[in-house]
Write a protein that holds these residues in place. Structure first.
Motif, PDB file in Angstrom:
ATOM      1  N   MET A   1       0.847  -1.196   0.000  1.00  0.00           N
ATOM      2  CA  MET A   1       0.000   0.000   0.000  1.00  0.00           C
ATOM      3  C   MET A   1       0.881   1.245   0.000  1.00  0.00           C
ATOM      4  N   ARG A   2       0.340   2.323  -0.576  1.00  0.00           N
ATOM      5  CA  ARG A   2       1.101   3.566  -0.688  1.00  0.00           C
ATOM      6  C   ARG A   2       0.578   4.589   0.314  1.00  0.00           C
ATOM      7  N   ALA A   3       1.495   5.231   1.018  1.00  0.00           N
ATOM      8  CA  ALA A   3       1.135   6.292   1.956  1.00  0.00           C
ATOM      9  C   ALA A   3       2.265   7.313   1.953  1.00  0.00           C
ATOM     10  N   PHE A   4       2.024   8.432   2.675  1.00  0.00           N
ATOM     11  CA  PHE A   4       3.014   9.503   2.723  1.00  0.00           C
ATOM     12  C   PHE A   4       3.438   9.713   4.174  1.00  0.00           C
ATOM     13  N   VAL A   5       4.744   9.677   4.391  1.00  0.00           N
ATOM     14  CA  VAL A   5       5.314   9.889   5.721  1.00  0.00           C
ATOM     15  C   VAL A   5       6.267  11.081   5.619  1.00  0.00           C
ATOM     16  N   TYR A   6       5.953  12.118   6.366  1.00  0.00           N
ATOM     17  CA  TYR A   6       6.736  13.356   6.306  1.00  0.00           C
ATOM     18  C   TYR A   6       6.854  13.839   4.857  1.00  0.00           C
ATOM     19  N   GLU A   7       5.714  13.769   4.139  1.00  0.00           N
ATOM     20  CA  GLU A   7       5.584  14.221   2.754  1.00  0.00           C
ATOM     21  C   GLU A   7       6.371  13.371   1.758  1.00  0.00           C
ATOM     22  N   LYS A   8       6.907  12.245   2.200  1.00  0.00           N
ATOM     23  CA  LYS A   8       7.619  11.360   1.294  1.00  0.00           C
ATOM     24  C   LYS A   8       6.756  10.131   1.019  1.00  0.00           C
ATOM     25  N   GLU A   9       6.623   9.793  -0.251  1.00  0.00           N
ATOM     26  CA  GLU A   9       5.836   8.617  -0.624  1.00  0.00           C
ATOM     27  C   GLU A   9       6.562   7.350  -0.201  1.00  0.00           C
ATOM     28  N   ARG A  10       5.792   6.436   0.427  1.00  0.00           N
ATOM     29  CA  ARG A  10       6.369   5.191   0.932  1.00  0.00           C
ATOM     30  C   ARG A  10       5.480   4.015   0.545  1.00  0.00           C
ATOM     31  N   GLU A  11       6.094   2.870   0.342  1.00  0.00           N
ATOM     32  CA  GLU A  11       5.357   1.615   0.189  1.00  0.00           C
ATOM     33  C   GLU A  11       5.344   0.926   1.546  1.00  0.00           C
ATOM     34  N   LEU A  12       4.141   0.701   2.083  1.00  0.00           N
ATOM     35  CA  LEU A  12       3.988   0.074   3.388  1.00  0.00           C
ATOM     36  C   LEU A  12       3.336  -1.294   3.236  1.00  0.00           C
ATOM     37  N   ASP A  13       3.537  -2.120   4.208  1.00  0.00           N
ATOM     38  CA  ASP A  13       2.913  -3.447   4.231  1.00  0.00           C
ATOM     39  C   ASP A  13       1.475  -3.279   4.719  1.00  0.00           C
ATOM     40  N   ALA A  14       0.529  -3.524   3.857  1.00  0.00           N
ATOM     41  CA  ALA A  14      -0.883  -3.334   4.207  1.00  0.00           C
ATOM     42  C   ALA A  14      -1.289  -4.206   5.377  1.00  0.00           C
ATOM     43  N   ARG A  15      -0.621  -5.326   5.565  1.00  0.00           N
ATOM     44  CA  ARG A  15      -0.974  -6.212   6.676  1.00  0.00           C
ATOM     45  C   ARG A  15      -0.722  -5.534   8.016  1.00  0.00           C
ATOM     46  N   GLN A  16       0.242  -4.623   8.070  1.00  0.00           N
ATOM     47  CA  GLN A  16       0.534  -3.923   9.321  1.00  0.00           C
ATOM     48  C   GLN A  16      -0.539  -2.886   9.658  1.00  0.00           C
ATOM     49  N   PHE A  17      -1.358  -2.535   8.665  1.00  0.00           N
ATOM     50  CA  PHE A  17      -2.396  -1.528   8.872  1.00  0.00           C
ATOM     51  C   PHE A  17      -3.779  -2.082   8.524  1.00  0.00           C
ATOM     52  N   ALA A  18      -3.946  -3.376   8.698  1.00  0.00           N
ATOM     53  CA  ALA A  18      -5.215  -4.010   8.335  1.00  0.00           C
ATOM     54  C   ALA A  18      -6.386  -3.408   9.103  1.00  0.00           C
ATOM     55  N   ASP A  19      -6.157  -3.006  10.362  1.00  0.00           N
ATOM     56  CA  ASP A  19      -7.244  -2.440  11.149  1.00  0.00           C
ATOM     57  C   ASP A  19      -7.637  -1.036  10.646  1.00  0.00           C
ATOM     58  N   TYR A  20      -6.708  -0.334   9.983  1.00  0.00           N
ATOM     59  CA  TYR A  20      -7.025   0.963   9.382  1.00  0.00           C
ATOM     60  C   TYR A  20      -7.815   0.805   8.083  1.00  0.00           C
TER      61      TYR A  20
ATOM     62  N   GLY B   1      -1.965   9.238  12.268  1.00  0.00           N
ATOM     63  CA  GLY B   1      -2.517   8.194  11.415  1.00  0.00           C
ATOM     64  C   GLY B   1      -1.872   8.175  10.047  1.00  0.00           C
ATOM     65  N   LEU B   2      -2.619   7.726   9.055  1.00  0.00           N
ATOM     66  CA  LEU B   2      -2.111   7.566   7.701  1.00  0.00           C
ATOM     67  C   LEU B   2      -2.502   8.751   6.830  1.00  0.00           C
ATOM     68  N   VAL B   3      -1.598   9.143   5.967  1.00  0.00           N
ATOM     69  CA  VAL B   3      -1.874  10.121   4.919  1.00  0.00           C
ATOM     70  C   VAL B   3      -1.798   9.366   3.595  1.00  0.00           C
ATOM     71  N   MET B   4      -2.915   9.345   2.855  1.00  0.00           N
ATOM     72  CA  MET B   4      -3.004   8.559   1.631  1.00  0.00           C
ATOM     73  C   MET B   4      -3.668   9.379   0.535  1.00  0.00           C
ATOM     74  N   GLU B   5      -3.529   8.907  -0.697  1.00  0.00           N
ATOM     75  CA  GLU B   5      -4.300   9.415  -1.822  1.00  0.00           C
ATOM     76  C   GLU B   5      -5.600   8.614  -1.899  1.00  0.00           C
ATOM     77  N   SER B   6      -6.656   9.282  -2.365  1.00  0.00           N
ATOM     78  CA  SER B   6      -7.978   8.653  -2.339  1.00  0.00           C
ATOM     79  C   SER B   6      -8.031   7.375  -3.175  1.00  0.00           C
ATOM     80  N   GLN B   7      -7.408   7.370  -4.347  1.00  0.00           N
ATOM     81  CA  GLN B   7      -7.486   6.185  -5.200  1.00  0.00           C
ATOM     82  C   GLN B   7      -6.706   5.016  -4.612  1.00  0.00           C
ATOM     83  N   ASP B   8      -5.633   5.307  -3.908  1.00  0.00           N
ATOM     84  CA  ASP B   8      -4.900   4.233  -3.238  1.00  0.00           C
ATOM     85  C   ASP B   8      -5.741   3.598  -2.136  1.00  0.00           C
ATOM     86  N   LEU B   9      -6.481   4.439  -1.406  1.00  0.00           N
ATOM     87  CA  LEU B   9      -7.352   3.898  -0.360  1.00  0.00           C
ATOM     88  C   LEU B   9      -8.477   3.071  -0.979  1.00  0.00           C
TER      89      LEU B   9
END
Length: 233
Positions: free
Chosen positions: A1-20, A210-218
């Motif tokens: 999954m794609r998210a932004f951390v400190y304005e930097k785009e990152r690939e995260l493991d969606a399993r770690q954020f399954a509850d989100y 929490g998470l900062v994401m783009e709408s289409q990624d969510l």
């Protein structure tokens, strides 16, 4: 999954954020998308012109959420017509501080007055959507019944869009976090006072709330999750 951390785009493991990312326990909270912020008029009492360009994208995102069976809550500011909960009581702080930055706002006393044109929605509100229409200050949780509405539907994650990123969205994100909700802010569907404050607010969310994401990624995550856990109680 794609998210932004400190304005930097990152690939995260969606399993770690399954509850989100569980659509069954999620609601979209759309904040203050009404004429009092968005009207293209010199009489607009609390102008947020940068948010006008997300009206159509927010409507399109909400349509996709509805198509998945998701829940949407539209929140807007309203004040009693006689002003007792603001200008004729203890006025909101922004009325004195924000003009220090942008100059005088000629029609500011008309902001959010109940029954006025300034409280009319600009984004589309459909019959199946929920509404919270008594936001008096900066957070969508204060002093509204939003928390009751969400808990009564077993919502544990809130997804925020609307404006201002550095004001009402950020305050709502802090309050949601303090109420123990999981928070997602949609980077492409919020707008701040200016690009610098918008980036700063999103950075704070990404580090502390929490998470900062783009709408289409969510939506991509939700479509995958909906196959096994649909948007339903």
């Amino acid at each position: 999954m794609r998210a932004f951390v400190y304005e930097k785009e990152r690939e995260l493991d969606a399993r770690q954020f399954a509850d989100y990312l569980d659509p069954a326990t999620t609601a979209v909270i759309s904040i203050d998308m009404h004429r009092g912020h968005l009207d293209d008029s010199p009489e607009c009492p609390c102008p947020a012109p940068r948010a006008r360009d997300v009206v159509a994208p927010i409507d399109a995102f909400h349509d996709e959420v509805r198509a998945l069976g998701g829940r949407i809550v539209h929140v807007k500011s309203t004040l009693r017509p006689d002003g007792v909960d603001d200008i004729r009581g203890i006025p909101s702080a922004w009325r004195r501080t924000f003009p220090l930055h942008i100059g005088a706002i000629p029609n500011a006393d008309a902001h959010a007055i109940e029954g006025s044109p300034w409280t009319e929605w600009v984004t589309r509100v459909e019959p199946g959507d929920m509404r919270v229409e008594n936001k008096r200050r900066l957070s969508a949780f204060y002093p509204t019944d939003l928390d009751f509405l969400l808990r009564n539907q077993r919502i544990t994650t809130v997804v925020l869009d609307g404006g201002f990123t550095d004001c009402c969205v950020l305050n709502t994100a802090f309050d949601a976090n303090n109420h123990n909700y999981r928070v997602i802010v949609l980077r492409d569907l919020v707008r701040g006072t200016d690009p610098q404050l918008e980036a700063a607010a999103l950075t704070m969310v990404s580090l502390h709330l929490g998470l900062v994401m783009e709408s289409q990624d969510l939506l991509t995550q939700w479509r995958g999750a909906a196959q096994t856990s649909p948007f339903s109680l």
